[in-house]
Design an enzyme around this catalytic site. Structure first.
Site, short mmCIF file in Angstrom:
data_model
loop_
_atom_site.label_atom_id
_atom_site.label_comp_id
_atom_site.label_asym_id
_atom_site.label_seq_id
_atom_site.Cartn_x
_atom_site.Cartn_y
_atom_site.Cartn_z
N CYS A 1 42.68 68.15 48.49
CA CYS A 1 43.86 69.00 48.61
C CYS A 1 44.92 68.17 49.30
CB CYS A 1 43.57 70.21 49.49
SG CYS A 1 42.21 71.23 48.93
N ARG B 1 47.13 65.91 44.31
CA ARG B 1 45.85 66.13 44.99
C ARG B 1 45.28 67.53 44.74
NH1 ARG B 1 44.87 62.41 48.78
NH2 ARG B 1 43.51 63.82 49.90
N TRP C 1 43.13 72.35 45.97
CA TRP C 1 42.22 72.05 44.86
C TRP C 1 40.92 72.74 45.26
CZ3 TRP C 1 42.06 70.00 40.13
CH2 TRP C 1 40.83 69.59 39.64
N ASN D 1 41.48 70.02 54.22
CA ASN D 1 41.20 69.32 52.97
C ASN D 1 39.76 68.82 53.08
OD1 ASN D 1 41.07 67.34 50.95
ND2 ASN D 1 42.27 65.87 52.12
N GLY D 2 38.92 69.11 52.08
CA GLY D 2 37.53 68.65 52.15
C GLY D 2 36.58 69.83 52.26
N GLU E 1 29.93 54.12 27.93
CA GLU E 1 31.10 54.52 28.71
C GLU E 1 32.01 53.31 28.99
OE1 GLU E 1 32.74 56.94 29.27
OE2 GLU E 1 33.87 56.63 31.09
N LYS F 1 35.94 53.09 27.79
CA LYS F 1 37.03 52.75 28.71
C LYS F 1 37.84 51.59 28.15
CE LYS F 1 37.26 55.58 30.59
NZ LYS F 1 36.40 56.71 30.56
N GLU G 1 39.95 52.63 24.91
CA GLU G 1 41.02 53.63 25.02
C GLU G 1 42.24 53.11 25.77
OE1 GLU G 1 40.15 57.32 27.08
OE2 GLU G 1 38.74 56.30 28.39
N HIS H 1 20.22 44.43 13.71
CA HIS H 1 20.13 45.24 12.49
C HIS H 1 21.49 45.37 11.80
CE1 HIS H 1 15.96 46.09 13.25
NE2 HIS H 1 16.27 46.39 14.50
N LYS I 1 44.98 64.21 28.20
CA LYS I 1 43.97 64.39 29.25
C LYS I 1 42.99 65.50 28.91
CE LYS I 1 42.06 63.55 33.22
NZ LYS I 1 41.11 62.43 33.15
#
Ligand code: F6R
Length: 608
Positions: free
Chosen positions: A2, A27, A74, A100-101, A481, A485, A488, A504, A603
């Site tokens: 946050c 945040r 958040w 925050n947290g 992955e 990355k 993209e 193969h 996104k």
């Protein structure tokens, strides 16, 4: 994650705080609020939704006063709502807090306060802090906060004000960031530099375990134990846009470097000292886990790559057949979802249309639905029976990094929980995994130190249009992955495959200098993967391996090695992905691309 902001001085506080929060909206932005002290009393205004809503409310009903604190949220505990928005007060309105947290032991604290008759207006952990501080308050805010945080466990930052002490702010940092801004007869506190850069460039960074005492005339830092701390002032010379990225050139790099903290928050309060796993929004009915026949994982893109790791981990630890499926395929596949099944739908946003559709189908077929998601209150979380929030904080860059890594952690936690309920994880393995999980935030920090080597290695990719990522088992899941990355954001064609699959067909494409990235962490599969390295080396490939720091063999086979700390092989994806994220980033940067917003992508894909 946050954003928090505080101001004490001679100017009207509310507009300064709103302006600061606007720069901290990256945040979190599901609700916001301010508390203003006008010298005689405290007034609080808060609103669900983006900050603009709060600003509109304040325009109609301004709050006068030159001292105040504010927050953009958040959500981690309690859905986004006016009620759960910060600031929070004690019932008497004597103390006000933004935070925050996560307070890990907030339920225990809340129950203890409730037993003494306390009533709570929200579902948040923050309100518990306000109660605790008020409980301890006897005219000195600093001492009350010190005593209160002595009872709280977790990773957080907080700022408090007392009605009886206008002009004073007290703050604490326990992992979550906090900076002080020094003005002329005015002082600022914020989660991050951009919030205050328009007022002052003189900043003091608060360290972990420190308390801050602030008035318009000055600041003082001491440890929680009361020892005074000397700290130099920094002069910040970033421009405003750079400051929003915390000095990083792109959000993606910032988010990669936020991973140690994100991991801390994902694990916080969930792996308890007595060894138990506490997943606050997962409540399987009695007998469900014991009867479980199959786990389905439905997701897209990076989230599905996290799902491939999950499949390996669930099958290895739980011996429950697990299928990781493209959500867009699953929804039209007439899948055999039958018997006692758990569908784990993984989505950072919780809004991906295909994932929602697959999750809906699983529910119609009587599967229990668990959402592994980053966004509190997202559509997926509302539709699920159980929720496991990743707590990565807002991810701004289109290329997902910290969300992926925290999804992996969510899967390990889930596997441990189910495995224990079924009694299938041998105690020694269980203990090794718990120890390993706890060590990960520090080891991710270590893995980030590969950046220098990564920059050097990135030069080998820049001029190529085809690259390959290989590995076996969990290493293959990570290779997928790493490859996504790379393609993209660098726009280099990249393919990932199990190391045994190369011969193969794809081997025909490997020629002199072709970059091949090999993920090489799984002990049981090591020699087999080395054979694949030899196959590509024989065709002239340039091989970059991701390997453990104590692997003395790897450079006998590969041209370069990116080193990660040793960890239990089952946990290695959390570390081996880090250099691959950095590699994609630095190749894309060297090619001069718009890294945070790659072409043709969005996104959150909320259409089919
Ligand atoms: C790639 C990336 C995407 C997303 C995918 C699913 O870096 O971020 O592949 O993973 O679009 O998005 P969520 O997780 O929001 O469902």
């Amino acid at each position: 994650m946050c954003g928090i902001m505080g101001y004490v001085g001679r100017q009207e506080a509310a507009p300064i705080i709103i302006d600061g929060l606007r720069r901290l909206e990256y945040r979190g932005y599901d609700s916001a609020g301010v508390a203003i002290h006008d010298g005689t009393g405290l007034a609080v205004t808060k609103a669900e939704g983006k900050l603009a809503r709060l600003a509109a409310v304040l325009e109609e009903h301004p709050l006068a006063g030159t001292f105040g604190i504010g927050h953009t949220r958040w959500a981690t505990h309690g859905v986004p709502s006016d009620r759960n928005a910060h600031p929070h007060t004690d019932p008497g309105g004597e103390i006000v807090v933004v935070h925050n947290g996560i307070i890990e032991n907030f339920l225990v604290l809340k129950e203890a306060l409730a037993a003494e008759g306390a009533e709570f207006a929200s579902e948040t952990d923050t309100e518990v802090l306000a109660h605790l501080i008020a409980h301890e308050y006897d005219g000195d805010l600093l001492e009350a906060v010190r005593r209160a945080v002595g009872k709280a466990q977790g990773a957080y930052a907080l700022v408090a004000m007392a009605k009886a002490e206008p002009g004073r702010m007290v703050a604490v940092r326990m992992i979550s960031p906090l900076v002080i801004g020094i003005g002329d007869g005015e002082m600022f506190l914020a989660s991050d530099v951009p919030a205050i850069l328009h007022h002052t460039r003189d900043i003091v960074v608060v360290d972990n375990g420190e308390m801050v005492d602030i008035t318009p005339q000055g600041w003082r830092i001491e440890t929680l134990a009361g020892v005074a701390v000397e700290r130099d002032t920094l002069e910040i010379n970033w421009d405003a846009a750079q400051a929003e990225r915390g000095g990083y050139p792109h959000f993606m790099l910032k988010e990669i470097f936020e991973q140690p903290q994100a991991a801390t928050e994902t694990l916080s309060g969930r792996l308890l000292d007595d060894g138990s796993v506490e997943l606050e929004d997962v409540h399987f009915p009695d007998g469900f886990v014991e009867a479980l026949d199959k786990i389905w994982i439905a997701a897209c893109g990076t989230a599905l790559h996290a799902g491939h790791v999950g499949k390996e981990v669930f099958e290895h630890l739980l011996r429950i057949p697990t299928e990781a499926a493209f959500a867009h395929e699953l929804r039209y596949r007439n899948p055999l979802i039958q018997g006692v099944t758990l569908t784990v739908a993984i989505s950072q946003s919780g809004e991906t249309a295909d994932t929602l559709a697959a999750a809906g189908l699983a529910k119609r077929l009587d599967s229990r639905l668990l959402a592994l998601t980053n966004v509190v209150g997202s559509t997926l979380s509302r539709e699920a029976d159980d929720i496991l929030y990743t707590r990565a904080g807002p991810e701004i860059a289109v290329a997902s990094t910290k969300a992926y890594l925290t999804m992996l952690l969510g899967e390990y936690l889930l596997a441990l929980k189910i495995g224990r309920d079924r009694g299938v994880i041998p105690p020694a393995l269980d203990e090794a995994l718990v120890r390993g999980l706890r060590s990960l935030p520090t080891k991710i920090e270590e893995a980030l130190k590969t950046e220098e080597e990564v920059v050097a290695v990135a030069g080998h990719f820049v001029g190529h249009e085809d690259v390959y990522f290989i590995g076996r088992g969990l290493d293959h899941a990570v290779a997928m992955e790493g490859s996504l990355k790379m393609k993209e954001i660098s726009y280099i064609h990249s393919e990932a495959m199990p190391a045994g699959e190369l011969k193969h067909g794809t081997l025909a494409l490997v020629t002199e200098g072709t970059p091949v990235v090999v993920v090489l962490t799984q002990r049981d599969l090591y020699d087999k993967t080395v054979s694949a390295i030899q196959e590509v080396k024989a065709r002239g490939a340039f091989v970059i391996a991701v390997a453990y720091e104590d692997d003395t063999e790897v450079l006998k086979h590969a041209d370069e090695a990116l080193r990660i700390p040793r960890v239990h092989d089952l946990l290695s994806p959390v570390l081996s992905i880090v250099p691959l994220q950095l590699l994609a980033y630095h190749v894309a940067a060297a090619r001069g691309h718009d890294i945070d917003q790659p072409r043709n992508l969005a996104k959150s894909v909320t259409v089919e």
